[in-house]
Enzyme design. Structure first.
Site, mmCIF file in Angstrom:
data_model
loop_
_atom_site.group_PDB
_atom_site.id
_atom_site.type_symbol
_atom_site.label_atom_id
_atom_site.label_comp_id
_atom_site.label_asym_id
_atom_site.label_seq_id
_atom_site.Cartn_x
_atom_site.Cartn_y
_atom_site.Cartn_z
ATOM 1 N N ASP A 159 30.802 -19.316 -29.019
ATOM 2 C CA ASP A 159 32.206 -18.942 -28.800
ATOM 3 C C ASP A 159 32.906 -19.925 -27.865
ATOM 4 O O ASP A 159 34.119 -20.138 -27.961
ATOM 5 C CB ASP A 159 32.339 -17.495 -28.329
ATOM 6 C CG ASP A 159 31.490 -17.144 -27.119
ATOM 7 O OD1 ASP A 159 30.512 -17.843 -26.855
ATOM 8 O OD2 ASP A 159 31.817 -16.161 -26.442
ATOM 9 N N LEU B 129 33.708 -12.574 -30.579
ATOM 10 C CA LEU B 129 34.096 -13.909 -30.128
ATOM 11 C C LEU B 129 34.812 -13.763 -28.776
ATOM 12 O O LEU B 129 36.006 -13.527 -28.708
ATOM 13 C CB LEU B 129 35.003 -14.562 -31.176
ATOM 14 C CG LEU B 129 34.923 -16.074 -31.309
ATOM 15 C CD1 LEU B 129 33.517 -16.528 -31.721
ATOM 16 C CD2 LEU B 129 35.923 -16.578 -32.353
ATOM 17 N N HIS B 130 34.041 -13.863 -27.690
ATOM 18 C CA HIS B 130 34.553 -13.543 -26.357
ATOM 19 C C HIS B 130 35.494 -14.612 -25.777
ATOM 20 O O HIS B 130 36.609 -14.323 -25.359
ATOM 21 C CB HIS B 130 33.373 -13.374 -25.390
ATOM 22 C CG HIS B 130 32.366 -12.373 -25.836
ATOM 23 N ND1 HIS B 130 32.509 -11.021 -25.614
ATOM 24 C CD2 HIS B 130 31.205 -12.514 -26.509
ATOM 25 C CE1 HIS B 130 31.470 -10.378 -26.116
ATOM 26 N NE2 HIS B 130 30.656 -11.253 -26.670
ATOM 27 N N ASP B 131 35.026 -15.855 -25.726
ATOM 28 C CA ASP B 131 35.703 -16.895 -24.932
ATOM 29 C C ASP B 131 37.097 -17.282 -25.416
ATOM 30 O O ASP B 131 38.014 -17.439 -24.586
ATOM 31 C CB ASP B 131 34.810 -18.142 -24.851
ATOM 32 C CG ASP B 131 33.489 -17.839 -24.167
ATOM 33 O OD1 ASP B 131 32.511 -18.554 -24.421
ATOM 34 O OD2 ASP B 131 33.433 -16.855 -23.397
ATOM 35 N N THR C 50 37.020 -8.316 -24.530
ATOM 36 C CA THR C 50 36.626 -9.364 -25.483
ATOM 37 C C THR C 50 35.841 -8.826 -26.671
ATOM 38 O O THR C 50 35.823 -9.441 -27.742
ATOM 39 C CB THR C 50 35.810 -10.462 -24.786
ATOM 40 O OG1 THR C 50 34.582 -9.885 -24.286
ATOM 41 C CG2 THR C 50 36.587 -11.101 -23.638
#
Ligand code: RIB
Ligand code: CA
Length: 334
Positions: free
Chosen positions: A29, A258-260, A211
């Site tokens: 990510d 998909l955190h970032d 997130t």
């Protein structure tokens, strides 16, 4: 549109080339976050720091050098520390692949790392762009903490600090109560939140409860694979396929959190989430809860908030924005 209670973001469009430093642990990510920054013509990524986390320092550095080369980003990439401040190093090859980018292979890379350490690059860029530099951390906070020890004025030198990390009154993804970036280096998280609080500044924090709203489905995976013929597309698609396989093996279904990129997109646009102030710290001594990010919802500590916590995420709007930004931006990259 203002993105936060204290007008974090002016209603005026950001001036061209908002200077950004990304401290990351690529990482699948994180790779999407780098590609997103490369596709934003109103942002200038002036530095990248690599922090050991998803995979070890050699791999995150190689990935950051290879990704920035492929994306035509000439920002200096500085190697961060090999280990967390205190916690023994742990990595997550089962999640991000043996070298951090899933099934993707980057091939030979001509770029070399900057001669400075990651911490020194933080300090030099914060001093070069006083009051203008937006710092974004999408990995453990090890190198930011080391930079704070060199330059304690960082919280006032930076325009803003955005962090992906923590799980506040929400289950963890590493320990029962801990989120990966903070769990890898709890002391660094504690030192960061303390420093911002002491300076009466607030970290803009994208924690898991925000997130994990970004849950990519098969149609999104297909859309990434269909982003065109820029060489980064195959890298992102092969990486994402591994990430879907991991989430399925982890019992979460055929999907990928998909955190970032959400934290990065909010940092540069002020969109896709609102924020609320909260006093936050990291548990260092808990036998069951070490590495937990604790939010004082009831004000029991009597401390001023040191975090603006992302909430009310517009997940679909963000996913659409991410894919369209990549689709349009990749066409213009050299
Ligand atoms: O917990 C999610 C975070 O840990 C993300 O930044 C991911 O890249 C991993 O570093
Ligand atoms: Ca990361």
């Amino acid at each position: 549109m203002s993105g936060g209670p204290d007008g974090l973001y002016s209603d005026v469009m950001f001036a061209p080339s908002l200077p950004v430093l990304l401290d990351c642990d690529p990482g699948i990510d994180d790779a999407f976050a780098l590609a997103y920054l490369a596709c934003r013509s109103d942002v200038e990524t002036v530095g990248v720091v690599t922090t050991a986390g998803n995979v070890g320092q050699d791999d995150v550095l190689r990935n950051a050098l290879g990704l920035t080369e492929l994306l035509g980003m000439d920002a200096p990439v500085a190697r961060g520390a090999d280990e967390p401040l205190v916690e023994p190093m742990m990595t997550a090859e089962e999640t991000h692949g043996p070298h951090g980018l899933g099934h993707a292979e980057l091939g030979e890379c001509r770029r070399r790392p900057d001669e400075r350490s990651g911490a020194q690059l933080w300090v030099d860029l914060a001093r070069k762009y006083p009051g203008q530099l937006v710092g974004i951390v999408t990995g453990p906070l090890t190198n930011l903490a080391l930079a704070l020890r060199v330059e304690p004025e960082l919280p006032t030198l930076l325009k803003r600090l955005h962090v992906m990390g923590g799980a506040i009154n929400h289950r963890g993804n590493t320990g029962p109560t801990s989120e990966w970036n903070i769990a890898v280096d709890p002391e660094a998280g504690h030192e960061t939140f303390q420093a911002w609080g002491k300076a009466s500044k607030r970290v803009v924090l994208g924690a898991l409860q925000a997130t994990e709203g970004i849950r990519l489905e098969e149609r999104h995976r297909q859309a990434v694979a269909d982003l065109g013929d820029h060489p980064i597309v195959a890298v992102l698609a092969d990486a994402l396929r591994f990430y879907f396989e991991f989430h399925q093996a982890d019992g979460l279904g055929w999907c990928a959190y998909l955190h970032d990129p959400l934290v990065v997109a909010h940092a540069v646009t002020g969109r896709f989430a609102t924020t609320r102030p909260l006093a936050v710290d990291v548990e260092l001594a808990g036998t069951l809860t070490r590495g937990q990010t604790v939010g004082d919802e009831l004000g029991r500590w009597g401390k001023e908030p040191n975090v603006d916590l992302l909430c009310d995420v517009d997940a679909e709007g963000f996913i659409e924005h991410l894919i369209s930004t990549l689709g349009k931006g990749l066409k213009n990259l050299r």
